[in-house]
Design a protein around this motif. Structure first.
Motif, mmCIF file in Angstrom:
data_model
loop_
_atom_site.group_PDB
_atom_site.id
_atom_site.type_symbol
_atom_site.label_atom_id
_atom_site.label_comp_id
_atom_site.label_asym_id
_atom_site.label_seq_id
_atom_site.Cartn_x
_atom_site.Cartn_y
_atom_site.Cartn_z
ATOM 1 N N ARG A 116 -9.627 5.924 -0.049
ATOM 2 C CA ARG A 116 -8.619 4.917 0.767
ATOM 3 C C ARG A 116 -8.507 3.544 0.062
ATOM 4 O O ARG A 116 -8.067 2.484 0.404
ATOM 5 C CB ARG A 116 -9.272 4.848 2.141
ATOM 6 N N VAL A 125 -6.910 -8.395 1.059
ATOM 7 C CA VAL A 125 -6.933 -9.241 2.181
ATOM 8 C C VAL A 125 -7.572 -10.683 2.025
ATOM 9 O O VAL A 125 -7.274 -11.776 2.293
ATOM 10 C CB VAL A 125 -7.556 -8.753 3.338
ATOM 11 N N TRP A 130 -2.580 -10.437 1.022
ATOM 12 C CA TRP A 130 -1.617 -9.829 2.116
ATOM 13 C C TRP A 130 -0.884 -11.043 2.702
ATOM 14 O O TRP A 130 0.412 -10.916 3.033
ATOM 15 C CB TRP A 130 -2.609 -9.219 2.973
ATOM 16 N N ALA A 131 -1.710 -12.065 2.929
ATOM 17 C CA ALA A 131 -1.030 -13.269 3.682
ATOM 18 C C ALA A 131 0.130 -13.792 3.038
ATOM 19 O O ALA A 131 1.477 -14.393 3.630
ATOM 20 C CB ALA A 131 -1.900 -14.118 4.007
ATOM 21 N N MET A 139 0.236 0.230 -2.147
ATOM 22 C CA MET A 139 2.033 0.790 -1.861
ATOM 23 C C MET A 139 1.884 2.363 -1.760
ATOM 24 O O MET A 139 2.678 2.758 -1.331
ATOM 25 C CB MET A 139 3.099 0.102 -2.697
ATOM 26 N N PRO A 141 0.743 5.394 -0.856
ATOM 27 C CA PRO A 141 -0.229 6.009 0.127
ATOM 28 C C PRO A 141 -1.199 7.320 -0.593
ATOM 29 O O PRO A 141 -0.417 7.836 -1.338
ATOM 30 C CB PRO A 141 0.690 6.299 1.477
ATOM 31 N N PRO A 142 -2.256 7.112 -0.398
ATOM 32 C CA PRO A 142 -3.104 8.277 -0.698
ATOM 33 C C PRO A 142 -2.928 9.515 -0.037
ATOM 34 O O PRO A 142 -2.388 9.493 1.282
ATOM 35 C CB PRO A 142 -4.655 7.823 -0.754
ATOM 36 N N SER A 144 -4.012 12.140 2.771
ATOM 37 C CA SER A 144 -5.197 12.583 3.781
ATOM 38 C C SER A 144 -6.291 13.346 3.362
ATOM 39 O O SER A 144 -6.270 14.388 2.643
ATOM 40 C CB SER A 144 -4.407 12.964 5.006
ATOM 41 N N ARG B 10 9.475 -5.901 9.116
ATOM 42 C CA ARG B 10 9.536 -5.702 7.719
ATOM 43 C C ARG B 10 8.899 -4.403 7.225
ATOM 44 O O ARG B 10 7.672 -4.220 7.470
ATOM 45 C CB ARG B 10 8.692 -6.755 6.795
ATOM 46 N N PRO B 12 8.412 -1.336 4.004
ATOM 47 C CA PRO B 12 8.901 -1.165 2.657
ATOM 48 C C PRO B 12 9.988 -0.033 2.527
ATOM 49 O O PRO B 12 9.896 0.606 3.433
ATOM 50 C CB PRO B 12 7.625 -0.698 1.849
ATOM 51 N N SER B 14 10.124 2.378 0.622
ATOM 52 C CA SER B 14 9.570 3.593 0.204
ATOM 53 C C SER B 14 9.461 4.155 1.551
ATOM 54 O O SER B 14 9.376 5.501 1.631
ATOM 55 C CB SER B 14 8.376 3.544 -0.367
ATOM 56 N N GLU B 264 -1.517 -10.998 12.119
ATOM 57 C CA GLU B 264 -1.341 -10.108 10.575
ATOM 58 C C GLU B 264 -0.171 -10.730 10.165
ATOM 59 O O GLU B 264 0.935 -11.043 10.700
ATOM 60 C CB GLU B 264 -1.384 -8.630 10.774
ATOM 61 N N PRO B 265 -0.084 -11.014 8.825
ATOM 62 C CA PRO B 265 -1.025 -10.763 7.835
ATOM 63 C C PRO B 265 -2.076 -11.873 7.567
ATOM 64 O O PRO B 265 -2.635 -11.821 6.712
ATOM 65 C CB PRO B 265 -0.415 -10.449 6.440
ATOM 66 N N PRO B 281 -6.266 -4.130 5.005
ATOM 67 C CA PRO B 281 -4.769 -4.694 5.303
ATOM 68 C C PRO B 281 -4.053 -3.766 6.222
ATOM 69 O O PRO B 281 -2.762 -3.337 5.998
ATOM 70 C CB PRO B 281 -4.178 -5.024 4.172
ATOM 71 N N HIS B 282 -4.519 -3.547 7.495
ATOM 72 C CA HIS B 282 -3.869 -2.626 8.402
ATOM 73 C C HIS B 282 -3.409 -1.357 7.573
ATOM 74 O O HIS B 282 -2.426 -1.022 7.783
ATOM 75 C CB HIS B 282 -2.650 -3.432 9.210
ATOM 76 N N ILE B 283 -4.430 -0.643 6.921
ATOM 77 C CA ILE B 283 -3.828 0.497 6.199
ATOM 78 C C ILE B 283 -4.369 1.998 6.865
ATOM 79 O O ILE B 283 -4.337 2.867 6.371
ATOM 80 C CB ILE B 283 -4.686 0.731 4.827
ATOM 81 N N GLY B 285 -3.303 3.915 8.995
ATOM 82 C CA GLY B 285 -2.173 5.188 8.946
ATOM 83 C C GLY B 285 -1.761 5.536 7.659
ATOM 84 O O GLY B 285 -0.907 6.288 7.515
ATOM 85 N N ASN B 286 -1.870 4.691 6.625
ATOM 86 C CA ASN B 286 -1.265 4.822 5.391
ATOM 87 C C ASN B 286 -1.762 5.808 4.357
ATOM 88 O O ASN B 286 -2.431 5.702 3.484
ATOM 89 C CB ASN B 286 -1.690 3.297 4.592
ATOM 90 N N THR B 287 -1.476 7.187 4.938
ATOM 91 C CA THR B 287 -1.547 8.065 3.873
ATOM 92 C C THR B 287 -0.247 8.916 3.553
ATOM 93 O O THR B 287 0.517 8.870 4.897
ATOM 94 C CB THR B 287 -2.829 9.127 4.406
ATOM 95 N N ARG B 288 -0.304 9.810 2.788
ATOM 96 C CA ARG B 288 1.260 10.336 2.588
ATOM 97 C C ARG B 288 1.283 11.475 3.742
ATOM 98 O O ARG B 288 2.292 11.300 4.292
ATOM 99 C CB ARG B 288 0.864 11.556 1.402
ATOM 100 N N SER B 290 0.075 11.073 6.822
ATOM 101 C CA SER B 290 0.495 10.381 8.135
ATOM 102 C C SER B 290 2.068 9.911 8.029
ATOM 103 O O SER B 290 2.662 9.824 9.138
ATOM 104 C CB SER B 290 -0.422 9.128 8.201
#
Lengths: 316, 316
Positions: A116, A125, A130-131, A139, A141-142, A144, B10, B12, B14, B264-265, B281-283, B285-288, B290
């Motif tokens: 991750r 962060v 991020w801010a 960007m 995503p890896p 799961s 906002r 991305p 992608s 955030e952010p 940074p709120h990641i 759920g950030n997987t392929r 998901s």
């Protein structure tokens, strides 16, 4: 004879206090005993406590003529020349399993952090990226973990605890080990090559020795593939660090998590400068309860030795 | 009428490509639509896609007179004024459970990194402190996770996946949830206070809302104790960030791991400057996989809406 015990590796005082309560400790601060201690004291040393990875060969043993017991703090004993010890009738003890849960926890931490990308996420962060809506290093995503194929190399006490933890992440688990265990619900592979070909994340939990030196080489890393990660909590010698640097730089694999290194505490700069790496200073077994359990094994081994008995936690 | 869909938060490009293949997207780049889009286009917007945490109140809805569907990307919908939507006959959909495994994985990563102090361990190796034998920031071993009491606050899909993972670490698990589930093998506590009094590590997985704002306050943190850790992958609003800063600075608790923040952010500097903190940074759920699953929910919700049907993943 006295119960003089040499502290052979460099160990913090906080970890040897329990031994000092029971035995007369001679601490050479990690230096050869004959260089810093009086010759008559060195001649009386009958037992020593060492970190299992510290080199301890025939010559070192010969400089301690009264030595009868080598007691490793922790599960590893790869630094000890077992044949040389056997020839000299020196018993070798360790602390089997005492730190297995703590080490497995670090393996999982490194796996999650590598997959991750924690070591780029946290600074993004923390340093305001991020801010300020700077381009995110996250960007892409890896994949799961759930559904991911995890290979466990070495199915001893630590390997089993790693597998039990990894299974909870809804993964598929395979393993390679000299012995195949029919009681385990994981897929067995007959070689490290076959395991690496199958899995995406390789967890190294094998007992280190001459036969495992640099077995995780460029070829094995290539088999993990571009989404691949390698995690090592065993010994640094198992991985060819040069091949790992090349694989991480070239995108042959996605990332690595290492608690152990070829020449600790020295870690090559070309490794530590990589962003797709997470490292810890050999802290696998470093928890309160692990230390208590490991120290209990050390005390039991030394007490038995000085009582003329067989070590209860003798290396087989 | 057209199938015009506003990208309200906002997001991305992608992540919105799959929607662009099916619908005509109007992207205001996170700004209010009436400020950046022609009035006649705004008047035609019948559906929007939003990140569930982005504020979306009655006034925002009234500026989109044709709006009939609010589709949240992800499981959360705490930014949406559900009453205002109901009054206006606007359906609200989300992606329940689609990212639960990925979010639970990040919760475990943050827990392990906080307990084993990864954010000081990695730089200690990377910056040469270990090689130069500088005093280690890890001299005081942390308690083992095995045997540790872990409290899960909120036992929805994410909470359940967190508990299942945490259990593999040989921990004791307790939970507090509005509903008590008799099918779960974990100890139930009737309040957050009682859970915090019992546990050492608090995992926040509760659905955020007005009733959970700042419920994790100075008092709750004090109950966790000096070995305590708090991990949040839910919403930043659940924790009083000021109280958390004070608790981390003063040693009231040992550490914290946060994927979410109050505003955030933007993350307060007095939080990000702390060493006993790990942040992402709120990641969650950030997987392929998901994203694919969340996007499938979004597409299904929008397709049903434009066909005049009930949303398949409607917020209850």
């Amino acid at each position: 004879m006295s119960d003089k015990v040499l502290i052979y590796s460099r160990l913090p005082k906080s970890l040897t206090q329990r031994f000092a309560d029971r035995f007369e400790l001679l601490d050479s601060g990690g230096k050869p005993a004959h260089e810093v201690l009086p010759a008559d004291e060195v001649a009386q040393i009958r037992a020593l406590i060492t970190a299992g990875g510290t080199p301890l060969g025939a010559d070192d043993m010969d400089r301690l003529p009264a030595l009868g017991a080598i007691v490793c703090y922790g599960t590893g004993y790869d630094g000890v020349d077992l044949k040389a010890a056997a020839v000299r009738n020196i018993a070798v003890g360790h602390s089997p399993g005492a730190n297995a849960a703590a080490v497995a926890d670090v393996a999982l931490m490194l796996m999650l952090a590598s997959v991750r990308r924690l070591m780029v996420a946290d600074p993004y962060v923390r340093n305001g990226g991020w801010a300020e809506a700077k381009p995110s290093p996250l960007m892409k995503p890896p994949p799961s973990l759930s559904g991911c194929k995890i290979g466990v190399y070495g199915m001893g006490e630590i390997g089993r605890k790693i597998a039990a933890r990894v299974a909870a992440f809804e993964t598929e688990i395979g393993y390679f080990n000299r012995t195949r265990y029919d009681d385990l619900p994981y897929q067995y592979f007959p070689s490290l090559d076959a395991l690496a070909e199958w899995c995406t994340v390789l967890m190294i939990a094998v007992r280190a020795g001459a036969d495992t030196t640099h077995v995780v080489n460029a070829d094995i890393l290539k088999k993990l593939g571009a989404d691949g990660h390698v995690i090592n909590i065993s010994r640094g010698s198992v991985i060819d660090e040069g091949a790992l640097v090349a694989a991480l730089k070239g995108g042959t694999i996605a990332g690595a998590g290492l608690d152990v290194f070829e020449t600790e505490p020295h870690v090559p700069g070309e490794l530590t400068s990589l962003p797709n790496l997470v490292v810890t200073p050999h802290i696998g077994g470093n928890t309160r309860e692990s230390h208590v359990a490991m120290q209990a094994c050390v005390v039991a081994n030394l007490t038995a030795f000085f009582a003329g008995q067989r070590l209860p936690y003798q290396v087989k």
